[in-house]
Design an enzyme around this catalytic site. Structure first.
Site, PDB file in Angstrom:
ATOM      1  N   ASN A 191     -11.264   3.533  -0.532  1.00 50.97           N
ATOM      2  CA  ASN A 191     -11.698   2.789   0.657  1.00 50.97           C
ATOM      3  C   ASN A 191     -13.018   2.083   0.396  1.00 50.97           C
ATOM      4  OD1 ASN A 191      -9.658   3.765   2.517  1.00 50.97           O
ATOM      5  ND2 ASN A 191     -10.646   5.762   2.279  1.00 50.97           N
ATOM      6  N   SER A 202     -26.158   9.957   7.407  1.00 48.03           N
ATOM      7  CA  SER A 202     -25.672   8.651   6.949  1.00 48.03           C
ATOM      8  C   SER A 202     -26.310   7.531   7.753  1.00 48.03           C
ATOM      9  CB  SER A 202     -24.154   8.625   7.143  1.00 48.03           C
ATOM     10  OG  SER A 202     -23.655   7.334   7.003  1.00 48.03           O
ATOM     11  N   LYS A 214     -21.566  13.063  12.137  1.00 48.30           N
ATOM     12  CA  LYS A 214     -22.929  13.004  11.582  1.00 48.30           C
ATOM     13  C   LYS A 214     -23.951  13.032  12.728  1.00 48.30           C
ATOM     14  CE  LYS A 214     -21.797  13.066   7.348  1.00 48.30           C
ATOM     15  NZ  LYS A 214     -21.980  14.325   6.636  1.00 48.30           N
ATOM     16  N   TYR A 265     -15.674  10.324  12.170  1.00 47.95           N
ATOM     17  CA  TYR A 265     -16.537  10.731  11.058  1.00 47.95           C
ATOM     18  C   TYR A 265     -18.002  10.459  11.403  1.00 47.95           C
ATOM     19  CZ  TYR A 265     -19.278  10.400   6.828  1.00 47.95           C
ATOM     20  OH  TYR A 265     -20.294  10.539   5.913  1.00 47.95           O
ATOM     21  N   TYR A 308     -19.019  14.259  -5.133  1.00 51.25           N
ATOM     22  CA  TYR A 308     -19.699  13.126  -5.783  1.00 51.25           C
ATOM     23  C   TYR A 308     -21.229  13.289  -5.747  1.00 51.25           C
ATOM     24  CZ  TYR A 308     -21.196   8.211  -6.275  1.00 51.25           C
ATOM     25  OH  TYR A 308     -21.811   7.043  -6.650  1.00 51.25           O
ATOM     26  N   SER A 359     -11.379  20.627  -1.749  1.00 50.65           N
ATOM     27  CA  SER A 359     -10.468  19.786  -0.964  1.00 50.65           C
ATOM     28  C   SER A 359     -10.601  18.328  -1.374  1.00 50.65           C
ATOM     29  CB  SER A 359     -10.741  19.942   0.537  1.00 50.65           C
ATOM     30  OG  SER A 359     -12.094  19.674   0.825  1.00 50.65           O
TER      31      SER A 359
HETATM   32  P1  NAD Z   1     -17.266  14.278  -1.602  1.00 51.53           P
HETATM   33  O1  NAD Z   1     -15.982  14.330  -0.829  1.00 51.53           O
HETATM   34  O2  NAD Z   1     -17.220  13.790  -2.998  1.00 51.53           O
HETATM   35  O3  NAD Z   1     -17.938  15.730  -1.608  1.00 51.53           O
HETATM   36  C1  NAD Z   1     -17.798  16.629  -0.548  1.00 51.53           C
HETATM   37  C2  NAD Z   1     -17.396  17.974  -1.145  1.00 51.53           C
HETATM   38  O4  NAD Z   1     -17.273  18.923  -0.084  1.00 51.53           O
HETATM   39  C3  NAD Z   1     -16.047  17.941  -1.860  1.00 51.53           C
HETATM   40  O5  NAD Z   1     -16.181  18.516  -3.138  1.00 51.53           O
HETATM   41  C4  NAD Z   1     -15.121  18.780  -0.972  1.00 51.53           C
HETATM   42  O6  NAD Z   1     -14.152  19.483  -1.733  1.00 51.53           O
HETATM   43  C5  NAD Z   1     -16.112  19.694  -0.290  1.00 51.53           C
HETATM   44  N1  NAD Z   1     -15.713  20.189   1.026  1.00 51.53           N
HETATM   45  C6  NAD Z   1     -15.278  19.490   2.101  1.00 51.53           C
HETATM   46  N2  NAD Z   1     -15.047  20.308   3.139  1.00 51.53           N
HETATM   47  C7  NAD Z   1     -15.368  21.567   2.720  1.00 51.53           C
HETATM   48  C8  NAD Z   1     -15.358  22.838   3.332  1.00 51.53           C
HETATM   49  N3  NAD Z   1     -14.956  23.016   4.602  1.00 51.53           N
HETATM   50  N4  NAD Z   1     -15.748  23.898   2.605  1.00 51.53           N
HETATM   51  C9  NAD Z   1     -16.142  23.765   1.317  1.00 51.53           C
HETATM   52  N5  NAD Z   1     -16.170  22.585   0.690  1.00 51.53           N
HETATM   53  C10 NAD Z   1     -15.790  21.495   1.391  1.00 51.53           C
HETATM   54  O7  NAD Z   1     -18.294  13.434  -0.730  1.00 51.53           O
HETATM   55  P2  NAD Z   1     -19.716  12.838  -1.124  1.00 51.53           P
HETATM   56  O8  NAD Z   1     -19.584  11.375  -1.216  1.00 51.53           O
HETATM   57  O9  NAD Z   1     -20.302  13.576  -2.242  1.00 51.53           O
HETATM   58  O10 NAD Z   1     -20.506  13.140   0.218  1.00 51.53           O
HETATM   59  C11 NAD Z   1     -21.318  14.285   0.364  1.00 51.53           C
HETATM   60  C12 NAD Z   1     -21.916  14.291   1.750  1.00 51.53           C
HETATM   61  O11 NAD Z   1     -22.676  13.114   1.942  1.00 51.53           O
HETATM   62  C13 NAD Z   1     -20.913  14.332   2.885  1.00 51.53           C
HETATM   63  O12 NAD Z   1     -21.433  15.128   3.924  1.00 51.53           O
HETATM   64  C14 NAD Z   1     -20.810  12.901   3.327  1.00 51.53           C
HETATM   65  O13 NAD Z   1     -20.413  12.773   4.656  1.00 51.53           O
HETATM   66  C15 NAD Z   1     -22.243  12.449   3.127  1.00 51.53           C
HETATM   67  N6  NAD Z   1     -22.393  11.003   2.930  1.00 51.53           N
HETATM   68  C16 NAD Z   1     -21.678  10.372   1.955  1.00 51.53           C
HETATM   69  C17 NAD Z   1     -21.815   9.005   1.790  1.00 51.53           C
HETATM   70  C18 NAD Z   1     -20.998   8.275   0.764  1.00 51.53           C
HETATM   71  O14 NAD Z   1     -20.843   7.069   0.879  1.00 51.53           O
HETATM   72  N7  NAD Z   1     -20.481   8.918  -0.265  1.00 51.53           N
HETATM   73  C19 NAD Z   1     -22.701   8.284   2.600  1.00 51.53           C
HETATM   74  C20 NAD Z   1     -23.425   8.969   3.566  1.00 51.53           C
HETATM   75  C21 NAD Z   1     -23.270  10.335   3.725  1.00 51.53           C
HETATM   76  C1  WQD Z   2     -19.001  -1.754   1.671  1.00 52.73           C
HETATM   77  C2  WQD Z   2     -18.731  -3.232   1.875  1.00 52.73           C
HETATM   78  C3  WQD Z   2     -16.742  -3.724   3.133  1.00 52.73           C
HETATM   79  C4  WQD Z   2     -13.923  -2.232   0.187  1.00 52.73           C
HETATM   80  C5  WQD Z   2     -18.666   3.505   4.540  1.00 52.73           C
HETATM   81  C6  WQD Z   2     -18.803   4.358   5.769  1.00 52.73           C
HETATM   82  C7  WQD Z   2     -20.151   4.950   5.838  1.00 52.73           C
HETATM   83  C8  WQD Z   2     -20.339   5.633   4.552  1.00 52.73           C
HETATM   84  C9  WQD Z   2     -20.170   4.863   3.323  1.00 52.73           C
HETATM   85  C10 WQD Z   2     -20.767   7.864   4.862  1.00 52.73           C
HETATM   86  C11 WQD Z   2     -18.243  -3.566   3.281  1.00 52.73           C
HETATM   87  C12 WQD Z   2     -16.638  -4.247   1.722  1.00 52.73           C
HETATM   88  C13 WQD Z   2     -15.082  -2.593   0.831  1.00 52.73           C
HETATM   89  C14 WQD Z   2     -13.031  -3.258  -0.239  1.00 52.73           C
HETATM   90  C15 WQD Z   2     -14.533  -4.899   0.629  1.00 52.73           C
HETATM   91  N1  WQD Z   2     -20.565   6.816   4.290  1.00 52.73           N
HETATM   92  N2  WQD Z   2     -15.382  -3.903   1.054  1.00 52.73           N
HETATM   93  N3  WQD Z   2     -13.382  -4.551  -0.008  1.00 52.73           N
HETATM   94  O1  WQD Z   2     -18.252   0.475   5.025  1.00 52.73           O
HETATM   95  O2  WQD Z   2     -20.642   0.298   4.228  1.00 52.73           O
HETATM   96  O3  WQD Z   2     -19.642   2.498   4.593  1.00 52.73           O
HETATM   97  O4  WQD Z   2     -18.883   4.311   3.381  1.00 52.73           O
HETATM   98  O5  WQD Z   2     -21.473   8.270   5.673  1.00 52.73           O
HETATM   99  O6  WQD Z   2     -20.186   5.808   6.916  1.00 52.73           O
HETATM  100  O7  WQD Z   2     -18.586   3.573   6.915  1.00 52.73           O
HETATM  101  O8  WQD Z   2     -18.912   1.179   2.656  1.00 52.73           O
HETATM  102  O9  WQD Z   2     -17.940   0.866   0.443  1.00 52.73           O
HETATM  103  O10 WQD Z   2     -16.396   0.938   2.444  1.00 52.73           O
HETATM  104  O11 WQD Z   2     -17.863  -1.017   2.118  1.00 52.73           O
HETATM  105  O12 WQD Z   2     -14.788  -6.074   0.836  1.00 52.73           O
HETATM  106  O13 WQD Z   2     -11.951  -2.998  -0.783  1.00 52.73           O
HETATM  107  O14 WQD Z   2     -17.671  -3.643   1.007  1.00 52.73           O
HETATM  108  O15 WQD Z   2     -16.194  -4.630   4.052  1.00 52.73           O
HETATM  109  O16 WQD Z   2     -18.806  -4.765   3.642  1.00 52.73           O
HETATM  110  P1  WQD Z   2     -19.347   1.005   4.212  1.00 52.73           P
HETATM  111  P2  WQD Z   2     -17.704   0.542   1.868  1.00 52.73           P
END
Ligand code: NAD
Ligand code: WQD
Length: 341
Positions: free
Chosen positions: A200, A126, A155, A151, A12, A35
């Site tokens: 989620n 994060s 981080k 998770y 993403y 994956s």
């Molecule tokens: P995503 O799952 O869409 O992208 C992660 C990509 O990494 C996927 O394409 C997956 O196939 C690939 N991947 C996973 N494990 C791998 C491995 N061992 N080798 C090669 N490829 C692998 O997730 P995203 O939302 O784009 O998140 C990207 C990064 O940002 C992650 O590190 C995530 O923890 C972090 N992050 C995401 C959010 C969020 O809410 N989306 C928030 C904070 C931090």
């Molecule tokens: C946002 C708000 C829920 C779904 C998580 C991880 C965090 C991260 C991003 C990676 C909350 C509410 C959600 C639903 C709802 N990324 N909600 N109904 O929990 O802030 O963060 O994702 O690092 O580590 O913890 O994001 O989008 O799950 O929730 O009411 O069906 O929406 O309770 O208040 P969150 P979220």
């Protein structure tokens, strides 16, 4: 122009960042084991940019395969490390898998960076590292709170590993980017978030409910100590987030940082409640989102939003998109997915 290795670049946030890197003239090699993404993402990237990044279907935890990547692309100057498993609930059920994937990937990269003299790494961290902050908005000096999930712990541990590695070897330059809640999709609606199964996260659940794929959104709690009782988050447009990575890479390549590890919050500075998100989504799209209030979700933080002033001042980056534009982009992406189905 410099070549950037983007791990997880089919995902993403990674795919949006690859678009911004290509548009800024960088060469890109994506390493992704698919994956949690699909190979079709490459088409979207190609259609948007008119360019075709190199793609290697490799697991970042595989030292030998990754060694071949570093040898093959000997011009890599910086890494943006997105690859990770990211589902909080799944990490509680499969902690060992999460530690293996998220920590081994980074260790492999750091080992190979040394061998191949690649000095720059941007890491996807994060806001989860702050837990429920004592002071809002939260800035980068806030204490790290005990992680609420494996998770989240990966981080925190990865941030520490990078700090230790960069302390021991001053040639390593690292930028830790702490994302708040990324949402939305590219304005072309050619790339976006591809949630696996039942989402989620809030936004994919909202768009799938609006599209009729889910019956009702469940809002987890309306009895929090917030103005409308629902939780508050800092929702950041994924394209704005992607642009910050390009700036961070540029800054590293130009050696502008005063220290070899820098950390930045990437958020808007504005907190919005779950109910505000749902009501704004309904207003901008004109589509209904049936919902019910249910019990609080275990482990949820009541409220968190960023103080992004460090990124604003030091990186010269600021979130630009309005929440209305962002939510509309998420809906356009959902409509695009419906057409593909
Ligand atoms: P995503 O799952 O869409 O992208 C992660 C990509 O990494 C996927 O394409 C997956 O196939 C690939 N991947 C996973 N494990 C791998 C491995 N061992 N080798 C090669 N490829 C692998 O997730 P995203 O939302 O784009 O998140 C990207 C990064 O940002 C992650 O590190 C995530 O923890 C972090 N992050 C995401 C959010 C969020 O809410 N989306 C928030 C904070 C931090
Ligand atoms: C946002 C708000 C829920 C779904 C998580 C991880 C965090 C991260 C991003 C990676 C909350 C509410 C959600 C639903 C709802 N990324 N909600 N109904 O929990 O802030 O963060 O994702 O690092 O580590 O913890 O994001 O989008 O799950 O929730 O009411 O069906 O929406 O309770 O208040 P969150 P979220």
């Amino acid at each position: 122009m410099a070549r950037i290795l983007v791990t997880g670049g089919m995902g993403y946030i990674g795919s949006h960042t690859v678009v911004e890197l290509l548009n800024s003239g960088y060469d890109v090699v994506i390493v992704d084991n698919l994956s949690n993404s699909r190979v079709e993402v490459l088409q979207g990237i190609g259609q948007i940019t008119g360019k075709h990044p190199d793609f290697e279907n490799v697991d970042c935890t595989d030292y030998n395969e990754m060694s071949n990547i570093f040898a093959k692309y000997s011009d890599i100057q910086a890494i943006i490390h997105f690859a990770a498993s990211k589902a909080v609930g799944e990490s509680v059920e499969k902690p060992v898998m999460y530690y293996r994937n998220n920590i081994d990937s980074l260790l492999t990269l750091l080992e190979l960076m040394k061998v191949h003299k690649v000095e720059n790494i941007v890491f996807s961290s994060s806001c989860t590292v702050y837990g429920q902050p004592d002071i809002l908005p939260v800035d980068e000096s806030a204490p790290i709170k005990p992680a609420l999930s494996p998770y989240g712990n990966t981080k925190q541990i990865n941030e520490e590993i990078i700090r230790d590695a960069a302390y021991a070897d001053k040639n390593i330059h690292a930028v830790l980017l702490r994302y708040f809640n990324p949402i939305g999709a590219h304005p072309s609606a050619l790339i976006g978030e591809l949630p696996n199964g039942i989402p989620n996260n809030l936004l994919p659940y909202v768009t799938q409910t609006a599209a009729g794929l889910r019956q009702k959104l469940r809002i987890f709690g309306d009895d929090y100590n917030t103005p409308d009782g629902s939780c508050i988050r800092d929702y950041i447009y994924v394209v704005d987030l992607a642009k910050a990575h390009v700036i961070a890479v540029q800054r590293m390549l130009e050696r502008k940082a005063e220290t070899n590890v820098e950390v930045f919050n990437l958020g808007t500075g504005r907190g919005l409640s779950v109910l505000e998100i749902v009501e704004t989504f309904k207003k901008v799209t004109g589509v209904d989102v049936p919902y019910e209030i249910v019990a609080r979700r275990e482990g949820d933080i009541e409220q968190v939003w960023a103080d992004p002033r460090k990124a604003n001042a030091v990186l010269g980056w600021k979130a630009q998109a309005t929440v209305e534009e962002t939510l509309l982009s998420a809906w356009r992406w959902q409509e695009h997915l419906a057409q593909q189905a």
